[in-house]
Write a protein that holds these residues in place. Structure first.
Motif, short mmCIF file in Angstrom:
data_model
loop_
_atom_site.label_atom_id
_atom_site.label_comp_id
_atom_site.label_asym_id
_atom_site.label_seq_id
_atom_site.Cartn_x
_atom_site.Cartn_y
_atom_site.Cartn_z
N THR A 261 0.82 -1.21 0.00
CA THR A 261 0.00 0.00 0.00
C THR A 261 0.86 1.27 0.00
OG1 THR A 261 -0.13 0.16 2.41
CG2 THR A 261 -1.78 -1.21 1.30
N SER A 262 0.27 2.37 -0.42
CA SER A 262 1.00 3.64 -0.48
C SER A 262 1.46 4.09 0.90
CB SER A 262 0.13 4.72 -1.14
OG SER A 262 -1.08 4.89 -0.43
N SER A 263 0.68 3.80 1.93
CA SER A 263 1.08 4.21 3.28
C SER A 263 2.30 3.42 3.74
CB SER A 263 -0.08 4.04 4.26
OG SER A 263 -0.50 2.69 4.33
N VAL A 264 2.35 2.13 3.41
CA VAL A 264 3.52 1.32 3.76
C VAL A 264 4.74 1.76 2.97
CG1 VAL A 264 4.49 -1.01 3.72
CG2 VAL A 264 2.15 -0.66 4.51
N VAL A 265 4.55 2.07 1.69
CA VAL A 265 5.65 2.58 0.87
C VAL A 265 6.22 3.86 1.48
CG1 VAL A 265 6.22 3.66 -1.35
CG2 VAL A 265 4.93 1.52 -1.29
N GLU A 266 5.35 4.76 1.88
CA GLU A 266 5.80 6.02 2.48
C GLU A 266 6.57 5.77 3.77
OE1 GLU A 266 6.54 9.94 2.46
OE2 GLU A 266 5.43 8.87 0.90
N HIS A 267 6.09 4.82 4.57
CA HIS A 267 6.78 4.49 5.82
C HIS A 267 8.15 3.88 5.55
CE1 HIS A 267 7.37 3.47 9.99
NE2 HIS A 267 7.52 2.19 9.67
N LEU A 268 8.22 2.99 4.57
CA LEU A 268 9.50 2.38 4.22
C LEU A 268 10.50 3.42 3.75
CD1 LEU A 268 8.33 -0.86 2.37
CD2 LEU A 268 9.50 -0.75 4.58
N LEU A 269 10.04 4.35 2.94
CA LEU A 269 10.93 5.43 2.49
C LEU A 269 11.46 6.21 3.68
CD1 LEU A 269 9.09 6.82 -0.66
CD2 LEU A 269 11.40 5.86 -0.60
N GLN A 270 10.60 6.48 4.63
CA GLN A 270 11.01 7.27 5.80
C GLN A 270 12.03 6.53 6.64
OE1 GLN A 270 7.85 8.06 8.62
NE2 GLN A 270 8.84 9.92 9.36
N CYS B 290 13.92 3.89 5.87
CA CYS B 290 15.15 3.60 5.13
C CYS B 290 16.03 4.84 5.06
CB CYS B 290 14.83 3.10 3.72
SG CYS B 290 14.24 1.40 3.65
N THR B 291 15.42 5.98 4.77
CA THR B 291 16.18 7.22 4.67
C THR B 291 16.81 7.58 6.00
OG1 THR B 291 14.74 8.03 2.90
CG2 THR B 291 16.06 9.67 4.09
N GLN B 292 16.04 7.51 7.07
CA GLN B 292 16.56 7.86 8.39
C GLN B 292 17.70 6.93 8.81
OE1 GLN B 292 13.03 7.64 10.77
NE2 GLN B 292 12.43 9.76 10.38
N THR B 293 17.52 5.65 8.61
CA THR B 293 18.53 4.68 9.03
C THR B 293 19.79 4.83 8.21
OG1 THR B 293 16.82 3.12 9.70
CG2 THR B 293 19.03 2.24 9.34
N GLU C 5 11.53 -3.14 9.82
CA GLU C 5 10.44 -3.24 8.84
C GLU C 5 10.73 -4.22 7.71
OE1 GLU C 5 9.67 0.53 11.03
OE2 GLU C 5 11.44 -0.52 10.28
N VAL C 6 12.02 -4.46 7.41
CA VAL C 6 12.31 -5.39 6.32
C VAL C 6 11.95 -6.82 6.70
CG1 VAL C 6 14.16 -3.89 5.49
CG2 VAL C 6 14.75 -5.91 6.85
N THR C 7 11.84 -7.10 8.00
CA THR C 7 11.47 -8.45 8.44
C THR C 7 9.97 -8.63 8.55
OG1 THR C 7 11.52 -7.98 10.81
CG2 THR C 7 13.61 -8.57 9.77
N THR C 8 9.20 -7.55 8.41
CA THR C 8 7.75 -7.64 8.59
C THR C 8 6.93 -7.25 7.37
OG1 THR C 8 7.67 -5.39 9.50
CG2 THR C 8 7.95 -7.21 11.08
N VAL C 9 7.49 -6.45 6.46
CA VAL C 9 6.69 -5.90 5.37
C VAL C 9 6.12 -7.00 4.47
CG1 VAL C 9 8.69 -5.57 3.84
CG2 VAL C 9 6.64 -4.17 3.52
N TRP C 10 6.78 -8.14 4.39
CA TRP C 10 6.34 -9.25 3.53
C TRP C 10 5.47 -10.25 4.28
CZ3 TRP C 10 8.33 -13.83 5.51
CH2 TRP C 10 9.41 -13.68 6.39
N GLN C 11 5.24 -10.03 5.59
CA GLN C 11 4.55 -11.02 6.40
C GLN C 11 3.04 -10.81 6.46
OE1 GLN C 11 6.21 -12.79 9.82
NE2 GLN C 11 8.23 -11.84 9.57
N SER C 12 2.48 -10.29 5.41
CA SER C 12 1.03 -10.20 5.28
C SER C 12 0.69 -10.40 3.81
CB SER C 12 0.51 -8.84 5.78
OG SER C 12 1.12 -7.78 5.07
N ARG D 114 15.01 6.24 -8.01
CA ARG D 114 14.55 4.86 -8.21
C ARG D 114 15.00 4.07 -7.00
NH1 ARG D 114 17.06 -0.02 -11.36
NH2 ARG D 114 18.00 0.02 -9.30
N ARG D 115 14.12 4.06 -5.97
CA ARG D 115 14.46 3.42 -4.71
C ARG D 115 13.77 2.06 -4.62
NH1 ARG D 115 13.35 9.08 -1.68
NH2 ARG D 115 11.76 9.01 -3.33
N ILE D 116 14.57 1.05 -4.25
CA ILE D 116 14.12 -0.34 -4.24
C ILE D 116 14.52 -0.99 -2.91
CG2 ILE D 116 14.37 -2.61 -5.32
CD1 ILE D 116 13.14 -0.72 -7.27
#
Length: 245
Positions: A24-33, A35-38, A67-74, A218-220
């Motif tokens: 979802t777009s909200s999860v994408v936005e959270h991942l960007l945040q 990843c950038t901070q870390t 988040e990388v350990t949980t984003v795929w767990q749904s 192009r962030r992956i």
């Protein structure tokens, strides 16, 4: 379930499949945040690669970005992974790539044959060429090991002709020396934010530079999975995160 069937057919035939809108777009936005901070915090670490202060690649993120350990767990990602790899699946490596508009880069044709392990000094006919990447032992795995793996590339930005899309050669995933129908048959992978590219590690792929003047990143988030916690000859995965952990 119908999409899982289509995906399985495409993965067997072509070596790749795009799950549209899987995140979802909200999860994408959270991942960007996150990843950038870390990655800004780790810009000087061995884990991250940076250019003029901008982190454009980072390895071994399982320990540093929860988040990388949980984003795929749904669903739909978890049901898709189970359909492809079975119930013994686990996440074994996580990477992040950014192709910023003012510091673009490219990669030549290659296959993803390296895996992260705890000890790369174990002698085995299934593994070769021990190296260290970002401080973590790696080995080149045999085709039999790599055929039991699957990569999910979560697109955090829209990918167009402007920002250097990944190109893949359909049918080149059957072995380390298979090139399918050759470079002339390569296809670019265009995506919206939240689309997820599933690909076999042995598929031949490359990435061109972004077009001059583009303003697109192009962030992956690149996640690698295996079907079992067990590897041949006592070799051990560096990480193995199972669903529910």
């Amino acid at each position: 379930m119908a999409e899982n069937g289509m995906a399985n057919e495409a993965l067997d035939r072509d070596g790749f499949y795009v799950l549209r809108g899987a995140v979802t777009s909200s999860v994408v936005e959270h991942l960007l945040q996150v990843c950038t901070q870390t990655l800004v915090a780790e810009s000087e670490s061995v884990r991250a690669r940076s250019s003029r202060g901008h982190v454009y690649a980072a390895r071994n993120l399982i320990a540093s970005i929860p988040e990388v350990t949980t984003v795929w767990q749904s669903d739909p990602l978890l049901s898709f992974l189970r359909a492809e790899l079975g119930d013994g699946l686990g996440l074994v490596r996580a990477l992040f790539f950014d192709k910023p508009p003012d510091r673009t880069w490219a990669l030549p044709w290659h296959k993803d044959t390296s895996i992260a392990v705890r000890d790369n000094s174990v002698e085995s006919a299934c593994f070769s060429r021990p190296t260290k990447k970002a401080g973590v032992p790696h080995l080149i795995a045999s085709d039999d090991v790599l055929r039991q793996m699957l990569t999910l590339r979560i697109h955090l930005d829209e990918v167009t002709t402007e920002n250097g899309p990944l190109q893949v050669i359909p049918g080149s995933h059957h072995s380390s020396d298979c090139e399918g129908d050759g470079v002339a048959s390569a296809v670019p992978v265009y995506a919206a934010g939240g689309d997820v590219l599933a690909m076999r590690p042995l598929i031949s792929h490359s990435s061109g530079s972004s077009e001059p003047g583009t303003r697109r990143h192009r962030r992956i988030l690149h996640l690698e999975f295996a079907n079992s916690a067990t590897l041949p000859d006592g070799v051990q995965w560096h990480d193995f995160v199972t669903p529910g952990v």
